[in-house]
Design an enzyme around this catalytic site. Sequence first.
Site, PDB file in Angstrom:
ATOM      1  N   ASP A  43       8.689 -27.699 -16.570  1.00  0.00           N
ATOM      2  CA  ASP A  43       8.121 -26.403 -16.237  1.00  0.00           C
ATOM      3  C   ASP A  43       6.696 -26.576 -15.718  1.00  0.00           C
ATOM      4  O   ASP A  43       6.075 -27.633 -15.878  1.00  0.00           O
ATOM      5  CB  ASP A  43       8.105 -25.498 -17.468  1.00  0.00           C
ATOM      6  CG  ASP A  43       9.491 -25.044 -17.897  1.00  0.00           C
ATOM      7  OD1 ASP A  43      10.441 -25.248 -17.119  1.00  0.00           O
ATOM      8  OD2 ASP A  43       9.621 -24.497 -19.013  1.00  0.00           O
ATOM      9  N   LYS A  65       7.880 -22.030 -12.210  1.00  0.00           N
ATOM     10  CA  LYS A  65       8.267 -20.670 -11.858  1.00  0.00           C
ATOM     11  C   LYS A  65       7.081 -19.748 -12.101  1.00  0.00           C
ATOM     12  O   LYS A  65       6.320 -19.924 -13.051  1.00  0.00           O
ATOM     13  CB  LYS A  65       9.452 -20.197 -12.702  1.00  0.00           C
ATOM     14  CG  LYS A  65      10.726 -21.003 -12.483  1.00  0.00           C
ATOM     15  CD  LYS A  65      11.842 -20.495 -13.372  1.00  0.00           C
ATOM     16  CE  LYS A  65      13.098 -21.317 -13.183  1.00  0.00           C
ATOM     17  NZ  LYS A  65      14.210 -20.867 -14.036  1.00  0.00           N
ATOM     18  N   MET A 177       6.182 -12.675 -22.004  1.00  0.00           N
ATOM     19  CA  MET A 177       6.181 -12.303 -20.582  1.00  0.00           C
ATOM     20  C   MET A 177       5.899 -10.812 -20.393  1.00  0.00           C
ATOM     21  O   MET A 177       6.526 -10.151 -19.558  1.00  0.00           O
ATOM     22  CB  MET A 177       7.521 -12.684 -19.939  1.00  0.00           C
ATOM     23  CG  MET A 177       7.841 -14.167 -20.031  1.00  0.00           C
ATOM     24  SD  MET A 177       9.526 -14.571 -19.502  1.00  0.00           S
ATOM     25  CE  MET A 177      10.474 -13.969 -20.919  1.00  0.00           C
TER      26      MET A 177
END
Length: 262
Positions: A43, A65, A177
Amino acid sequence: MASLLDPAARGRVILVGAGPGDPGLLTVRAVEALKAADVVVHDGLIDPRVLDIAPASAQRISVAKQRARHTLPQEGINALIVAHVRLGQVVVRLKGGDPFIFGRGGEEVEAVRAAGLPVEVIPGVSAALGCAAEAMLPLTHRDHSSAVSFVAGQCKGLADQDWSGLAGQGRTLVIYMGLATATDIADKLMADGVAPDMPVAVLERGTLSGSRAMKTLLADLGPMVARETVKSPGIIVVGEVVELSDATDKLARWARIAESVA
């Protein structure tokens, strides 16, 4: 079945939780897996010091991402992992936090199994646990909270999620998030009956350099995120346990909060 960390075993996938950031929070087993890696698919928020544990000869592939912009779609990541395993390589899929908590680890395990390839999962310290511990914020407490729930602030859109009963007196809600939708999250919770003066904390860059832990009231959540220019990664904690934390009080005056919910 023998452990996939057996050095004689080739062509396999090891999903590894890298924890919330600080390399010191890696498990011993995670370190062993990294040292055995031929390829590390990682990641974007992985600390470089964690990547340095892998052999210098290991290929490092970032599949970072960002919100609404993925350099490689999930299907492409799955195909990438499978392709390297079929070459007989040891592939460490390195994921922030824990692979099975909002890390799409389940999807990647399914893809590897569907290809008929071996896979092992090494859990990591989830962001909620690591960041809360740094802020001295107990997610459960005998006097304040007997339940804790984890939700995603972006997953499939807020309108599709039912959080009824997850936040309120005696309960703790942890939102991953959720920084970009903090105002909508606060509105959603208050519409569900959570009191506007419920304590909330925002834990920014937990366990990493420059980390911040800030607390305010639910009605001031969105305005505080904006005032303090909070950046990802970060989590939001809603519940009475926030009052027990070392988080800095960023509470605006009540008149200001009242304006935000008027």
